[in-house]
Design a protein around this motif. Structure first.
Motif, PDB file in Angstrom:
ATOM      1  N   MET A   1     -83.874  44.605 -30.151  1.00  0.00           N
ATOM      2  CA  MET A   1     -82.993  44.477 -31.289  1.00  0.00           C
ATOM      3  C   MET A   1     -81.741  43.750 -30.846  1.00  0.00           C
ATOM      4  SD  MET A   1     -81.397  47.514 -33.603  1.00  0.00           S
ATOM      5  CE  MET A   1     -79.690  47.749 -33.250  1.00  0.00           C
ATOM      6  N   ALA A   2     -81.399  42.692 -31.519  1.00  0.00           N
ATOM      7  CA  ALA A   2     -80.191  41.952 -31.193  1.00  0.00           C
ATOM      8  C   ALA A   2     -79.092  42.355 -32.163  1.00  0.00           C
ATOM      9  CB  ALA A   2     -80.461  40.459 -31.290  1.00  0.00           C
ATOM     10  N   VAL A   3     -77.945  42.643 -31.630  1.00  0.00           N
ATOM     11  CA  VAL A   3     -76.798  42.993 -32.456  1.00  0.00           C
ATOM     12  C   VAL A   3     -75.707  41.993 -32.127  1.00  0.00           C
ATOM     13  CG1 VAL A   3     -75.094  44.746 -33.014  1.00  0.00           C
ATOM     14  CG2 VAL A   3     -77.418  45.421 -32.437  1.00  0.00           C
ATOM     15  N   ASN A   4     -75.335  41.197 -33.101  1.00  0.00           N
ATOM     16  CA  ASN A   4     -74.328  40.166 -32.894  1.00  0.00           C
ATOM     17  C   ASN A   4     -73.182  40.329 -33.874  1.00  0.00           C
ATOM     18  OD1 ASN A   4     -75.958  38.852 -30.949  1.00  0.00           O
ATOM     19  ND2 ASN A   4     -77.129  37.900 -32.597  1.00  0.00           N
ATOM     20  N   SER A  14     -71.877  53.369 -37.470  1.00  0.00           N
ATOM     21  CA  SER A  14     -72.686  53.643 -38.653  1.00  0.00           C
ATOM     22  C   SER A  14     -74.152  53.342 -38.385  1.00  0.00           C
ATOM     23  CB  SER A  14     -72.190  52.807 -39.827  1.00  0.00           C
ATOM     24  OG  SER A  14     -73.031  52.989 -40.936  1.00  0.00           O
ATOM     25  N   ILE A  15     -74.433  52.235 -37.698  1.00  0.00           N
ATOM     26  CA  ILE A  15     -75.821  51.870 -37.387  1.00  0.00           C
ATOM     27  C   ILE A  15     -76.445  52.912 -36.474  1.00  0.00           C
ATOM     28  CG2 ILE A  15     -77.260  50.189 -36.158  1.00  0.00           C
ATOM     29  CD1 ILE A  15     -75.298  48.026 -37.192  1.00  0.00           C
ATOM     30  N   VAL A  16     -75.703  53.345 -35.446  1.00  0.00           N
ATOM     31  CA  VAL A  16     -76.215  54.348 -34.521  1.00  0.00           C
ATOM     32  C   VAL A  16     -76.442  55.671 -35.242  1.00  0.00           C
ATOM     33  CG1 VAL A  16     -75.668  55.719 -32.470  1.00  0.00           C
ATOM     34  CG2 VAL A  16     -75.207  53.268 -32.493  1.00  0.00           C
ATOM     35  N   GLY A  41     -77.920  41.946 -41.892  1.00  0.00           N
ATOM     36  CA  GLY A  41     -78.582  40.670 -41.656  1.00  0.00           C
ATOM     37  C   GLY A  41     -79.994  40.884 -41.176  1.00  0.00           C
ATOM     38  N   SER A  42     -80.274  40.507 -39.939  1.00  0.00           N
ATOM     39  CA  SER A  42     -81.631  40.605 -39.420  1.00  0.00           C
ATOM     40  C   SER A  42     -81.831  41.805 -38.509  1.00  0.00           C
ATOM     41  CB  SER A  42     -81.971  39.327 -38.657  1.00  0.00           C
ATOM     42  OG  SER A  42     -81.112  39.211 -37.532  1.00  0.00           O
ATOM     43  N   ASP A  43     -80.882  42.729 -38.452  1.00  0.00           N
ATOM     44  CA  ASP A  43     -81.023  43.906 -37.601  1.00  0.00           C
ATOM     45  C   ASP A  43     -82.026  44.874 -38.215  1.00  0.00           C
ATOM     46  OD1 ASP A  43     -79.071  42.841 -36.005  1.00  0.00           O
ATOM     47  OD2 ASP A  43     -77.462  44.051 -36.860  1.00  0.00           O
ATOM     48  N   THR A  44     -82.986  45.306 -37.409  1.00  0.00           N
ATOM     49  CA  THR A  44     -83.981  46.270 -37.882  1.00  0.00           C
ATOM     50  C   THR A  44     -84.178  47.341 -36.834  1.00  0.00           C
ATOM     51  OG1 THR A  44     -85.823  45.030 -36.959  1.00  0.00           O
ATOM     52  CG2 THR A  44     -85.246  44.564 -39.255  1.00  0.00           C
TER      53      THR A  44
END
Length: 108
Positions: A1-4, A14-16, A41-44
């Protein structure tokens, strides 16, 4: 997973937090589940079969009593009376049994 490009707005927390909450929820039997957070965006997040197995194992463990109070009292009584006997082969076999059980659960 890329996080930019996550700024200091608390989006990462929040994501965590969402990922941890989602990992604890039971799911329908599927081969893969993907979830996106708003504005990601494209984070899954993809949960594998192993993740589901670990979640099921965690649920089983939380339903078990932490301590067998009667066994603890029995050992205390034996220790205080000097009758407690350690059987090394039995201890070793129990350790091997636990290892086998863990491997069967994880790799079945």
């Amino acid at each position: 997973m890329a996080v930019n490009n996550i700024g200091s707005t608390g989006a990462h927390h929040s994501i965590v937090a969402d990922a941890l909450r989602n990992a604890a929820k039971p799911t329908a039997p599927t081969t893969q589940r993907e979830e996106s957070t708003p504005n990601s965006g494209s984070d899954t997040l993809s949960l594998t079969g192993t993740a589901r197995q670990l979640r099921a194992l965690q649920a089983q463990l939380t339903s078990q009593p932490v301590v067998d109070s009667s066994r603890v009292q029995s050992v205390r009584n034996e220790l205080s009376s000097g009758t407690f006997v350690i059987d090394p082969p039995k201890v070793a076999q129990k350790m091997l049994d636990i290892e086998t059980m863990i491997n069967q659960k994880l790799f079945a």
